[in-house]
Design a protein around this motif. Structure first.
Motif, PDB file in Angstrom:
ATOM      1  N   GLN A   1       4.993  -3.521  -0.513  1.00  0.00           N
ATOM      2  CA  GLN A   1       5.772  -3.692  -1.734  1.00  0.00           C
ATOM      3  C   GLN A   1       5.397  -4.779  -2.649  1.00  0.00           C
ATOM      4  OE1 GLN A   1       9.173  -2.505  -1.553  1.00  0.00           O
ATOM      5  NE2 GLN A   1       8.080  -0.812   0.019  1.00  0.00           N
ATOM      6  N   HIS A   2       4.250  -5.794  -2.258  1.00  0.00           N
ATOM      7  CA  HIS A   2       3.396  -6.691  -2.975  1.00  0.00           C
ATOM      8  C   HIS A   2       2.550  -6.035  -4.178  1.00  0.00           C
ATOM      9  CE1 HIS A   2       1.789 -10.442  -4.396  1.00  0.00           C
ATOM     10  NE2 HIS A   2       0.768  -9.932  -3.964  1.00  0.00           N
ATOM     11  N   ILE A   3       2.368  -5.204  -3.800  1.00  0.00           N
ATOM     12  CA  ILE A   3       1.580  -3.782  -4.989  1.00  0.00           C
ATOM     13  C   ILE A   3       2.699  -4.110  -5.668  1.00  0.00           C
ATOM     14  CG2 ILE A   3      -0.055  -2.064  -5.677  1.00  0.00           C
ATOM     15  CD1 ILE A   3      -1.430  -2.607  -3.060  1.00  0.00           C
ATOM     16  N   LEU A   4       3.513  -2.875  -5.013  1.00  0.00           N
ATOM     17  CA  LEU A   4       4.268  -2.647  -6.105  1.00  0.00           C
ATOM     18  C   LEU A   4       5.677  -3.205  -7.547  1.00  0.00           C
ATOM     19  CD1 LEU A   4       6.328  -0.093  -3.247  1.00  0.00           C
ATOM     20  CD2 LEU A   4       5.327   1.253  -5.255  1.00  0.00           C
ATOM     21  N   ALA A   5       5.564  -4.455  -6.568  1.00  0.00           N
ATOM     22  CA  ALA A   5       6.310  -5.615  -7.606  1.00  0.00           C
ATOM     23  C   ALA A   5       5.652  -5.795  -8.951  1.00  0.00           C
ATOM     24  CB  ALA A   5       6.483  -6.449  -6.697  1.00  0.00           C
ATOM     25  N   LYS A   6       4.403  -5.996  -8.508  1.00  0.00           N
ATOM     26  CA  LYS A   6       3.242  -6.137  -9.430  1.00  0.00           C
ATOM     27  C   LYS A   6       2.419  -4.903 -10.569  1.00  0.00           C
ATOM     28  CE  LYS A   6      -0.602  -8.594  -8.204  1.00  0.00           C
ATOM     29  NZ  LYS A   6      -1.897  -9.194  -7.711  1.00  0.00           N
ATOM     30  N   ASN A   7       3.101  -3.745 -10.339  1.00  0.00           N
ATOM     31  CA  ASN A   7       2.570  -3.062 -10.540  1.00  0.00           C
ATOM     32  C   ASN A   7       4.107  -2.220 -11.858  1.00  0.00           C
ATOM     33  OD1 ASN A   7       0.242  -2.495  -9.850  1.00  0.00           O
ATOM     34  ND2 ASN A   7       0.609  -1.495  -9.061  1.00  0.00           N
TER      35      ASN A   7
ATOM     36  N   THR B   1      -6.089  -0.621   6.197  1.00  0.00           N
ATOM     37  CA  THR B   1      -4.963  -0.314   5.290  1.00  0.00           C
ATOM     38  C   THR B   1      -3.592  -0.319   5.418  1.00  0.00           C
ATOM     39  OG1 THR B   1      -3.708   1.578   7.079  1.00  0.00           O
ATOM     40  CG2 THR B   1      -5.609   2.293   5.182  1.00  0.00           C
ATOM     41  N   PRO B   2      -3.212  -0.494   3.710  1.00  0.00           N
ATOM     42  CA  PRO B   2      -2.169  -1.338   3.080  1.00  0.00           C
ATOM     43  C   PRO B   2      -0.864  -1.318   3.991  1.00  0.00           C
ATOM     44  CG  PRO B   2      -2.822  -0.310   1.340  1.00  0.00           C
ATOM     45  CD  PRO B   2      -3.481  -0.224   2.189  1.00  0.00           C
ATOM     46  N   SER B   3      -0.579  -2.614   4.836  1.00  0.00           N
ATOM     47  CA  SER B   3       0.619  -2.588   5.369  1.00  0.00           C
ATOM     48  C   SER B   3       1.966  -2.530   4.521  1.00  0.00           C
ATOM     49  CB  SER B   3       0.789  -3.537   6.101  1.00  0.00           C
ATOM     50  OG  SER B   3       1.126  -4.731   5.321  1.00  0.00           O
ATOM     51  N   GLU B   4       3.499  -2.031   4.771  1.00  0.00           N
ATOM     52  CA  GLU B   4       4.943  -2.359   4.364  1.00  0.00           C
ATOM     53  C   GLU B   4       4.785  -3.337   3.322  1.00  0.00           C
ATOM     54  OE1 GLU B   4       7.717  -0.655   2.639  1.00  0.00           O
ATOM     55  OE2 GLU B   4       6.205   0.767   4.543  1.00  0.00           O
ATOM     56  N   GLU B   5       4.646  -4.615   4.012  1.00  0.00           N
ATOM     57  CA  GLU B   5       4.416  -5.654   3.391  1.00  0.00           C
ATOM     58  C   GLU B   5       3.160  -5.417   1.891  1.00  0.00           C
ATOM     59  OE1 GLU B   5       3.796 -10.326   3.921  1.00  0.00           O
ATOM     60  OE2 GLU B   5       4.296  -9.250   5.220  1.00  0.00           O
ATOM     61  N   ASP B   6       2.225  -5.009   2.321  1.00  0.00           N
ATOM     62  CA  ASP B   6       1.087  -5.395   1.199  1.00  0.00           C
ATOM     63  C   ASP B   6       1.749  -3.716   0.159  1.00  0.00           C
ATOM     64  OD1 ASP B   6      -0.176  -6.468   2.486  1.00  0.00           O
ATOM     65  OD2 ASP B   6      -1.905  -5.457   2.978  1.00  0.00           O
TER      66      ASP B   6
ATOM     67  N   PRO C   1       3.578   4.498   4.003  1.00  0.00           N
ATOM     68  CA  PRO C   1       5.197   3.777   4.243  1.00  0.00           C
ATOM     69  C   PRO C   1       6.419   4.011   2.754  1.00  0.00           C
ATOM     70  CG  PRO C   1       2.512   2.218   3.628  1.00  0.00           C
ATOM     71  CD  PRO C   1       2.834   4.002   3.502  1.00  0.00           C
ATOM     72  N   THR C   2       7.193   3.599   2.937  1.00  0.00           N
ATOM     73  CA  THR C   2       8.148   3.940   1.929  1.00  0.00           C
ATOM     74  C   THR C   2       7.877   3.299   0.801  1.00  0.00           C
ATOM     75  OG1 THR C   2       9.297   2.198   2.990  1.00  0.00           O
ATOM     76  CG2 THR C   2      10.087   4.280   3.783  1.00  0.00           C
ATOM     77  N   CYS C   3       8.053   4.172  -0.331  1.00  0.00           N
ATOM     78  CA  CYS C   3       8.450   3.894  -1.430  1.00  0.00           C
ATOM     79  C   CYS C   3       9.171   4.297  -2.567  1.00  0.00           C
ATOM     80  CB  CYS C   3       7.011   4.340  -2.056  1.00  0.00           C
ATOM     81  SG  CYS C   3       7.203   3.833  -4.329  1.00  0.00           S
ATOM     82  N   ASN C   4      10.914   3.390  -2.755  1.00  0.00           N
ATOM     83  CA  ASN C   4      11.780   3.807  -3.240  1.00  0.00           C
ATOM     84  C   ASN C   4      11.278   3.210  -4.682  1.00  0.00           C
ATOM     85  OD1 ASN C   4      13.168   5.402  -1.262  1.00  0.00           O
ATOM     86  ND2 ASN C   4      13.281   3.413  -0.224  1.00  0.00           N
TER      87      ASN C   4
ATOM     88  N   GLY D   1      16.887   7.165 -14.658  1.00  0.00           N
ATOM     89  CA  GLY D   1      17.558   7.596 -13.447  1.00  0.00           C
ATOM     90  C   GLY D   1      17.471   8.436 -12.339  1.00  0.00           C
ATOM     91  N   HIS D   2      16.297   8.329 -12.045  1.00  0.00           N
ATOM     92  CA  HIS D   2      15.860   9.623 -11.122  1.00  0.00           C
ATOM     93  C   HIS D   2      15.308   8.793 -10.399  1.00  0.00           C
ATOM     94  CE1 HIS D   2      16.174  13.025 -13.846  1.00  0.00           C
ATOM     95  NE2 HIS D   2      15.929  12.188 -14.644  1.00  0.00           N
ATOM     96  N   PRO D   3      16.200   8.911  -9.127  1.00  0.00           N
ATOM     97  CA  PRO D   3      15.107   8.169  -7.489  1.00  0.00           C
ATOM     98  C   PRO D   3      14.403   9.156  -7.429  1.00  0.00           C
ATOM     99  CG  PRO D   3      17.297   9.148  -6.731  1.00  0.00           C
ATOM    100  CD  PRO D   3      16.666   9.642  -8.506  1.00  0.00           C
ATOM    101  N   TYR D   4      13.077   7.932  -7.021  1.00  0.00           N
ATOM    102  CA  TYR D   4      11.890   8.984  -5.911  1.00  0.00           C
ATOM    103  C   TYR D   4      11.151   7.772  -5.141  1.00  0.00           C
ATOM    104  CZ  TYR D   4      10.960  10.408 -10.847  1.00  0.00           C
ATOM    105  OH  TYR D   4      11.186  11.513 -11.783  1.00  0.00           O
ATOM    106  N   THR D   5      10.891   8.607  -3.857  1.00  0.00           N
ATOM    107  CA  THR D   5      10.888   8.372  -2.670  1.00  0.00           C
ATOM    108  C   THR D   5       9.317   7.795  -2.523  1.00  0.00           C
ATOM    109  OG1 THR D   5      11.030  10.250  -1.684  1.00  0.00           O
ATOM    110  CG2 THR D   5      12.579   8.990  -2.044  1.00  0.00           C
ATOM    111  N   MET D   6       8.192   8.677  -3.451  1.00  0.00           N
ATOM    112  CA  MET D   6       6.425   8.643  -3.213  1.00  0.00           C
ATOM    113  C   MET D   6       6.295   7.751  -3.903  1.00  0.00           C
ATOM    114  SD  MET D   6       4.133  11.924  -2.143  1.00  0.00           S
ATOM    115  CE  MET D   6       4.925  12.881  -3.665  1.00  0.00           C
ATOM    116  N   GLY D   7       5.256   7.564  -4.029  1.00  0.00           N
ATOM    117  CA  GLY D   7       4.381   6.436  -4.416  1.00  0.00           C
ATOM    118  C   GLY D   7       3.061   7.455  -5.510  1.00  0.00           C
ATOM    119  N   TYR D   8       2.484   6.855  -6.554  1.00  0.00           N
ATOM    120  CA  TYR D   8       1.641   7.611  -6.734  1.00  0.00           C
ATOM    121  C   TYR D   8       0.620   7.050  -7.744  1.00  0.00           C
ATOM    122  CZ  TYR D   8       3.796   5.402 -11.349  1.00  0.00           C
ATOM    123  OH  TYR D   8       4.326   4.311 -12.256  1.00  0.00           O
ATOM    124  N   TYR D   9      -0.590   7.588  -8.275  1.00  0.00           N
ATOM    125  CA  TYR D   9      -1.529   6.379  -8.672  1.00  0.00           C
ATOM    126  C   TYR D   9      -2.307   7.042 -10.076  1.00  0.00           C
ATOM    127  CZ  TYR D   9      -2.617   5.437  -3.371  1.00  0.00           C
ATOM    128  OH  TYR D   9      -2.502   4.656  -2.265  1.00  0.00           O
ATOM    129  N   LEU D  10      -2.757   5.962 -10.667  1.00  0.00           N
ATOM    130  CA  LEU D  10      -2.807   6.925 -11.870  1.00  0.00           C
ATOM    131  C   LEU D  10      -4.482   7.120 -11.816  1.00  0.00           C
ATOM    132  CD1 LEU D  10      -1.739   3.569 -13.911  1.00  0.00           C
ATOM    133  CD2 LEU D  10      -0.941   5.681 -13.784  1.00  0.00           C
TER     134      LEU D  10
END
Length: 352
Positions: free
Chosen positions: A188-194, A181-186, A228-231, A236-245
């Motif tokens: 964050q890398h995916i979030l940055a690319k997306n 399963t993706p780690s915290e580092e993975d 893993p955390t996803c901020n 202007g609205h903060p979110y703490t949970m990632g999503y999938y298309l």
């Protein structure tokens, strides 16, 4: 006197008649047993062994295994081998140092099934290179096991056994690293690319199959609060949970951002086009996997469910190892004594 004589004669006739009846009964029993034996023997002679019977005799085929191993070594692994490194990569789907890395690890982990041994007649059997090459050829081309016999001189049953053992060993050795399963580092890398593609907070996308979703553990960590955390911030609205298309066939969950099936204005059309374009990543990923390992897109009627799972996991592990080797060559060190210039390879998607 007459009465005594009459008694003796009647007794004699009675005993003779009983003895004759007993003899007749024994004879009838013997006759019946003989008939049964004859019928059984005729039925046994009529029977023919089934082609798939386990008691059928095996014909010895004098394969030149040693010669085939020498040809394989000369063609691909000798210092002045016949085929180039580009040809090796195309036929084995990976570069030669990575092949040797996998080969050495498999041989060290399971010497019982992959180490070259002598049989009861003290003849050398198949080499480890032959067994690993046969397994990779089946994965890469989706070929029948019997086809490996012509070049590698390996029987069908031996090829199937080597493939299953190879898949088990690869999962045991490399599964914890390349099938995790993706780690915290993975993440964050995916979030940055997306985020750079216009979808901040997107963890990935789903394929169009509800059956897969119902049997998937994709959202188990989110439900249990272990994801893993996803901020991220959107409008202007903060979110703490990632999503999938996802597509419109999926349920209306907070973790699934669906497309707009019938966009009306230009804003909705732009979002639908961008969402559908990014969502194709998962389809491209499986497309790359099928192009690299033809066994994935072939028929599975000849395999059991457990074997299909092993093959699928093995192909994903090998795919991720190839991606790591060819996309980031500076982060991967070839085995000791090997020097190799990697072939240029462009990859658009990463199968996680």
């Amino acid at each position: 006197m007459s009465s005594d004589n009459d008694f003796d004669s009647s007794s004699t006739s009675s005993s003779s008649s009983s003895s004759s009846s007993d003899d007749g009964g024994v004879k009838s029993i013997y006759r019946g047993a003989a008939i049964v034996a004859i019928i059984y023997e005729r039925q046994r002679q009529k029977k023919r062994p089934c082609p798939d019977s386990s008691i059928k005799s095996r014909r010895y085929i004098p394969r030149d295994r040693i010669g085939a191993g020498q040809i394989l070594m000369r063609d691909y692994f000798a210092d002045d081998c016949v085929y180039s490194d580009e040809t090796f990569r195309r036929r084995f789907r990976m570069q030669k140092p990575l092949f040797m890395r996998i080969h050495d690890a498999v041989l060290q982990h399971d010497p019982v099934n992959f180490q070259q041994r002598r049989d009861a007649f003290q003849k050398l059997g198949l080499s480890s290179l032959q067994k690993v090459a046969a397994a990779l050829r089946m994965l890469a081309y989706g070929m029948a096991a019997d086809q490996c016999d012509e070049y590698l001189k390996i029987g069908e049953s031996t090829v199937l056994k080597s493939l299953k053992k190879f898949c088990n060993v690869v999962i045991e050795i490399f599964g914890s690293e390349y099938l995790r399963t993706p780690s915290e580092e993975d993440i964050q890398h995916i979030l940055a690319k997306n985020a750079a593609r216009g979808f901040p907070g997107m963890v990935g996308s789903t394929n169009n199959d509800l059956n897969v979703l119902n049997n998937s553990h994709l959202f188990d960590r989110i439900v249990s609060g272990e994801a893993p955390t996803c901020n991220f911030v959107v409008n202007g609205h903060p979110y703490t949970m990632g999503y999938y298309l996802s597509d419109g066939i999926y349920p209306k969950w907070a973790t699934l951002i669906q497309t707009i099936s019938h966009p009306i204005n230009a804003k909705q059309k732009l979002f639908a086009e961008a969402q559908e374009a990014v969502r194709k990543d998962v389809e491209w990923a499986f497309g790359v996997l099928q192009a690299r390992f033809a066994i994935v897109k072939g028929s599975v009627r000849l395999w059991h469910r457990e074997e299909c799972g092993l093959i699928m996991k093995t192909c994903i592990i090998l795919h991720n190892m190839i991606v790591e080797n060819e996309e980031d060559p500076e982060e991967w060190t070839p085995p000791e004594g090997e020097t190799y210039e990697p072939v240029a390879f462009h990859r658009d998607v990463n199968l996680l």
